[in-house]
Design an enzyme around this catalytic site. Structure first.
Site, mmCIF file in Angstrom:
data_model
loop_
_atom_site.group_PDB
_atom_site.id
_atom_site.type_symbol
_atom_site.label_atom_id
_atom_site.label_comp_id
_atom_site.label_asym_id
_atom_site.label_seq_id
_atom_site.Cartn_x
_atom_site.Cartn_y
_atom_site.Cartn_z
ATOM 1 N N PRO A 217 0.795 -1.229 0.000
ATOM 2 C CG PRO A 217 -0.911 -1.559 1.566
ATOM 3 C CD PRO A 217 0.394 -2.141 1.079
ATOM 4 C CG ASN A 218 -0.388 4.413 1.020
ATOM 5 O OD1 ASN A 218 -1.307 4.890 0.366
ATOM 6 N ND2 ASN A 218 -0.549 3.988 2.264
ATOM 7 N NE ARG B 88 2.096 7.514 2.348
ATOM 8 C CZ ARG B 88 2.855 6.596 2.950
ATOM 9 N NH1 ARG B 88 3.782 5.958 2.290
ATOM 10 N NH2 ARG B 88 2.663 6.306 4.211
ATOM 11 C CE1 TYR C 138 8.409 5.376 3.352
ATOM 12 C CE2 TYR C 138 6.852 7.199 3.334
ATOM 13 C CZ TYR C 138 7.298 6.012 3.873
ATOM 14 O OH TYR C 138 6.634 5.467 4.939
ATOM 15 C CG ASN D 262 8.380 -1.588 1.124
ATOM 16 O OD1 ASN D 262 7.604 -1.648 2.075
ATOM 17 N ND2 ASN D 262 9.101 -0.516 0.855
ATOM 18 C CB ALA E 276 0.740 -0.002 6.497
ATOM 19 C CG HIS F 102 4.351 -2.453 10.491
ATOM 20 N ND1 HIS F 102 5.652 -2.785 10.793
ATOM 21 C CD2 HIS F 102 4.417 -1.502 9.531
ATOM 22 C CE1 HIS F 102 6.465 -2.053 10.055
ATOM 23 N NE2 HIS F 102 5.746 -1.266 9.279
ATOM 24 C CG ASP G 157 -0.555 -17.194 8.004
ATOM 25 O OD1 ASP G 157 0.463 -17.172 8.735
ATOM 26 O OD2 ASP G 157 -1.712 -17.260 8.460
ATOM 27 C CD GLU H 286 9.794 -7.263 6.673
ATOM 28 O OE1 GLU H 286 9.872 -6.354 7.526
ATOM 29 O OE2 GLU H 286 9.323 -8.389 6.927
ATOM 30 C CG HIS I 60 10.670 -1.991 6.015
ATOM 31 N ND1 HIS I 60 9.306 -1.952 5.861
ATOM 32 C CD2 HIS I 60 10.968 -3.183 6.583
ATOM 33 C CE1 HIS I 60 8.801 -3.069 6.328
ATOM 34 N NE2 HIS I 60 9.783 -3.842 6.772
ATOM 35 N NE ARG J 21 8.523 6.418 9.327
ATOM 36 C CZ ARG J 21 7.700 6.144 8.346
ATOM 37 N NH1 ARG J 21 7.970 5.185 7.481
ATOM 38 N NH2 ARG J 21 6.587 6.829 8.191
#
Length: 142
Positions: A10-11, A18, A23, A74, A77, A80, A87, A98, A100, A107
């Site tokens: 997302p995003n 953004r 970022y 990535n 959100a 978390h 799964d 992973e 970020h 943060r």
């Protein structure tokens, strides 16, 4: 030639627009072009971004069925919050890194916990977009 998928949650379609102070100004399309240029000779990259949890889960299953060699994710959100994403990664049995862009440990506290990290080979946090390149390099060495 190895097949590696780069998944963005997302995003991340809003990269460059953004919160550029966190970022940066590079767009997702710019990142994809740079990754393709860097790794064209060594790997086939498949890019996917969705703001929808189910779409990411469906994509992970499709990658497993297509016998991809690895995933760079990535989850944004969803990292978390999503047991379902965790799964899906666990069930895919694909080497996963992973990523970020920001250092999640500098943060908000809720970002300090990753549900997907325990089913990933590695976690890269805070290297900016270079984290994606490092993740692909790592998977190519496996």
């Amino acid at each position: 030639m190895k097949k590696i998928a780069i998944l963005n949650g997302p995003n991340l379609d809003r990269l460059g627009k953004r919160e550029p102070e966190i970022y940066g100004h590079t767009t997702l399309a710019d990142l994809e072009a740079s990754l393709r240029a860097e790794f064209a000779a060594t790997t086939s990259l498949d890019f996917f971004q969705s703001n929808h949890e189910g779409a990411l889960i469906d994509k992970i299953a499709a990658l497993a069925d297509a016998k991809f060699d690895g995933i760079v994710i990535n989850g944004a959100a969803l990292t978390h919050t999503s047991v379902a994403l965790r799964d899906a990664l666990a069930g895919a049995h694909l080497p996963t890194v992973e990523v970020h862009i920001s250092n999640i440990y500098k943060r908000e506290e809720f970002r300090h916990t990753s549900l997907t990290a325990p089913v990933s080979l590695a976690v890269i946090s805070g290297l900016g977009l270079e984290g994606y390149f490092a993740a692909v390099r790592f998977l190519l060495k496996r």
